[in-house]
Design a protein around this motif. Sequence first.
Motif, mmCIF file in Angstrom:
data_model
loop_
_atom_site.group_PDB
_atom_site.id
_atom_site.type_symbol
_atom_site.label_atom_id
_atom_site.label_comp_id
_atom_site.label_asym_id
_atom_site.label_seq_id
_atom_site.Cartn_x
_atom_site.Cartn_y
_atom_site.Cartn_z
ATOM 1 N N PRO A 130 39.617 -16.639 48.244
ATOM 2 C CA PRO A 130 40.361 -16.227 47.049
ATOM 3 C C PRO A 130 39.570 -15.202 46.241
ATOM 4 N N LEU A 131 40.277 -14.216 45.723
ATOM 5 C CA LEU A 131 39.617 -13.135 45.006
ATOM 6 C C LEU A 131 38.958 -13.657 43.734
ATOM 7 N N SER A 132 37.809 -13.105 43.427
ATOM 8 C CA SER A 132 37.122 -13.473 42.188
ATOM 9 C C SER A 132 36.731 -12.202 41.445
ATOM 10 N N ARG A 133 35.591 -11.613 41.757
ATOM 11 C CA ARG A 133 35.109 -10.478 40.985
ATOM 12 C C ARG A 133 35.894 -9.196 41.272
ATOM 13 N N GLN A 134 35.987 -8.366 40.231
ATOM 14 C CA GLN A 134 36.633 -7.071 40.356
ATOM 15 C C GLN A 134 35.693 -6.064 41.017
ATOM 16 N N THR A 135 36.247 -4.894 41.341
ATOM 17 C CA THR A 135 35.506 -3.838 42.023
ATOM 18 C C THR A 135 35.203 -2.702 41.047
ATOM 19 N N VAL A 136 34.473 -1.690 41.528
ATOM 20 C CA VAL A 136 34.104 -0.545 40.716
ATOM 21 C C VAL A 136 35.215 0.509 40.764
ATOM 22 N N LYS A 137 35.575 1.056 39.598
ATOM 23 C CA LYS A 137 36.660 2.036 39.503
ATOM 24 C C LYS A 137 36.352 3.052 38.413
ATOM 25 N N SER A 138 37.083 4.174 38.467
ATOM 26 C CA SER A 138 37.012 5.202 37.436
ATOM 27 C C SER A 138 38.397 5.759 37.197
ATOM 28 N N ALA A 139 38.665 6.163 35.958
ATOM 29 C CA ALA A 139 39.951 6.770 35.615
ATOM 30 C C ALA A 139 39.723 7.883 34.600
ATOM 31 N N PHE A 140 40.413 9.012 34.817
ATOM 32 C CA PHE A 140 40.448 10.073 33.814
ATOM 33 C C PHE A 140 41.438 9.711 32.714
ATOM 34 N N GLU A 141 41.124 10.123 31.503
ATOM 35 C CA GLU A 141 42.056 9.959 30.389
ATOM 36 C C GLU A 141 42.980 11.181 30.346
ATOM 37 N N LEU A 142 43.749 11.323 31.410
ATOM 38 C CA LEU A 142 44.607 12.489 31.599
ATOM 39 C C LEU A 142 45.972 12.062 32.099
ATOM 40 N N ALA A 143 46.987 12.780 31.689
ATOM 41 C CA ALA A 143 48.293 12.633 32.323
ATOM 42 C C ALA A 143 48.251 13.281 33.705
ATOM 43 N N GLU A 144 49.038 12.752 34.626
ATOM 44 C CA GLU A 144 49.121 13.368 35.944
ATOM 45 C C GLU A 144 49.711 14.761 35.811
ATOM 46 N N GLY A 145 49.081 15.723 36.486
ATOM 47 C CA GLY A 145 49.564 17.096 36.404
ATOM 48 C C GLY A 145 49.211 17.804 35.114
ATOM 49 N N ALA A 146 48.241 17.289 34.346
ATOM 50 C CA ALA A 146 47.844 17.919 33.090
ATOM 51 C C ALA A 146 47.457 19.374 33.331
ATOM 52 N N ALA A 147 47.744 20.236 32.344
ATOM 53 C CA ALA A 147 47.505 21.670 32.482
ATOM 54 C C ALA A 147 46.288 22.095 31.674
ATOM 55 N N PHE A 148 45.481 23.002 32.250
ATOM 56 C CA PHE A 148 44.300 23.563 31.602
ATOM 57 C C PHE A 148 44.359 25.083 31.691
ATOM 58 N N THR A 149 43.864 25.739 30.672
ATOM 59 C CA THR A 149 43.898 27.198 30.622
ATOM 60 C C THR A 149 42.692 27.785 31.344
ATOM 61 N N VAL A 150 42.939 28.732 32.214
ATOM 62 C CA VAL A 150 41.870 29.369 32.977
ATOM 63 C C VAL A 150 40.931 30.120 32.031
ATOM 64 N N GLY A 151 39.635 30.113 32.363
ATOM 65 C CA GLY A 151 38.660 30.870 31.616
ATOM 66 C C GLY A 151 38.230 30.242 30.307
ATOM 67 N N ARG A 152 38.721 29.084 29.979
ATOM 68 C CA ARG A 152 38.306 28.385 28.765
ATOM 69 C C ARG A 152 37.538 27.115 29.150
ATOM 70 N N THR A 153 36.664 26.678 28.242
ATOM 71 C CA THR A 153 35.889 25.469 28.497
ATOM 72 C C THR A 153 36.639 24.257 27.957
ATOM 73 N N HIS A 154 36.814 23.271 28.816
ATOM 74 C CA HIS A 154 37.530 22.043 28.472
ATOM 75 C C HIS A 154 36.589 20.849 28.634
ATOM 76 N N THR A 155 36.860 19.785 27.916
ATOM 77 C CA THR A 155 36.113 18.531 28.066
ATOM 78 C C THR A 155 37.009 17.494 28.737
ATOM 79 N N LEU A 156 36.618 17.065 29.926
ATOM 80 C CA LEU A 156 37.315 15.992 30.635
ATOM 81 C C LEU A 156 36.674 14.673 30.246
ATOM 82 N N THR A 157 37.485 13.682 29.931
ATOM 83 C CA THR A 157 36.965 12.366 29.554
ATOM 84 C C THR A 157 37.561 11.292 30.469
ATOM 85 N N GLY A 158 36.872 10.177 30.549
ATOM 86 C CA GLY A 158 37.359 9.079 31.368
ATOM 87 C C GLY A 158 36.561 7.816 31.123
ATOM 88 N N ARG A 159 36.849 6.810 31.934
ATOM 89 C CA ARG A 159 36.187 5.508 31.824
ATOM 90 C C ARG A 159 35.888 4.974 33.224
#
Length: 422
Positions: A304-333
């Motif tokens: 039976p399952l007990s402990r969880q596994t290691v994961k990561s997620a971006f704090e982004l909507a799927e298909g999020a848009a970014f402007t070329v040539g500009r600096t952006h900050t990607l965040t996640g957990r």
Amino acid sequence: MRDHGSRIDELAYDRRRLRQYLVGEARGEGAEGRPLLRLLAGGGGAPAAGAGAAAPATAAGPGIVKALPPELFTVRGTNAESKAASWQGTGIHTPVDRFFVRNHTSTPVLDPDSWRLKVWGSGLRHGRESEFGLDDLRRLPAVTTEALVECAGNGRSHFTTQQGEAVSGTAWGLGAIGSGRWRGVRLADVLRKAGISRNAVDVQPRGLDAEYLTADGANLGRVRRPLPVAKALHDVLLAYELNGEPLPPDHGYPVRVLVPSWVGIASVKWVGDIEVSDIALYSPWNTDFYRLYGAAHPPQGSAPLSRQTVKSAFELAEGAAFTVGRTHTLTGRSWSGAGGIASVEVSTDGGSSWRRARIQDPARRDNWVRWSVRWRPESTGVTQVLARATDTRGNTQPDRTVHNTQGYLFNAVVRHPVRVVG
């Protein structure tokens, strides 16, 4: 009472329990009504309510009390998945208004004045029975724990979308998780007050939500799942507050179980009774469900399952848009059931190259860390951003997760599609 210790050989324990169950030396209310030989031969039981193929998102969640605005949640049958983009800027703890909901049936609205917790079973001295009201619990020493609650199926949809493999169950993205500051009493204190004996083996909380009917009409009773007594006496909480407020109805009001670092099904909501047994206990939630079945696993399923596994997620909507040539900050957990997060790497070119993210928080046992990385895209088009975490026990997210038929414990690096525009 013997010293159960804080380190638990969970795998050996569950293997022993499985042997006991197969030779008839364990009890399992509700499990006997399921075709165990069919279960062991292949494949698990019927999917949970709202499971099977992914249910289309709707405007409201059946049987869920709180509001589910579409900018915060994706409704999946009787469940509501938190949108990871809504975590941005919210701090370590998930605000209650965007904490995910996992229900087998419907949220019960209970009267705290008449609520009682019964503790009973053969694992108590002289087989005695005790009853606690909410005021009784509040008179015991209160403790506060910061911990995640995460569904075992979190990330399930990526078995299909990334690996091309069919699985059953609710098609969660990575939002079936929430972090909270939980206040309550130690389960150990309640069990000792109730008179737990040195012969106790299992501790099984049961919820007060409605009895659960499978798609094929079997009544599995109320949600319940046994814990090894060592875990129950170690760090399990009977929680009555979340983030400084009484538990909301959808999150277990008036009292729920909190089992840090374990799969969410162990943290039974709306707890109404706890059986303490001197033999191994089984329920459908650790026989039919919450084991690993499939070609890569034993015919009888994993422990039976007990402990969880290691994961990561971006704090982004799927298909999020970014402007070329500009600096952006990607965040996640990032998070892990085995320990804190030691490092996070991010790729902004589909996995061709990687660089270290800046981790904002200290490594936290039972909780996640927030991280960020700067990105200046140089060309337009569609790409994928990836995050890969390593925990303090040396576990790193793989490129693929070994398949299991019910889609549990997906821990592979998730490819998050984004657009770069002019």
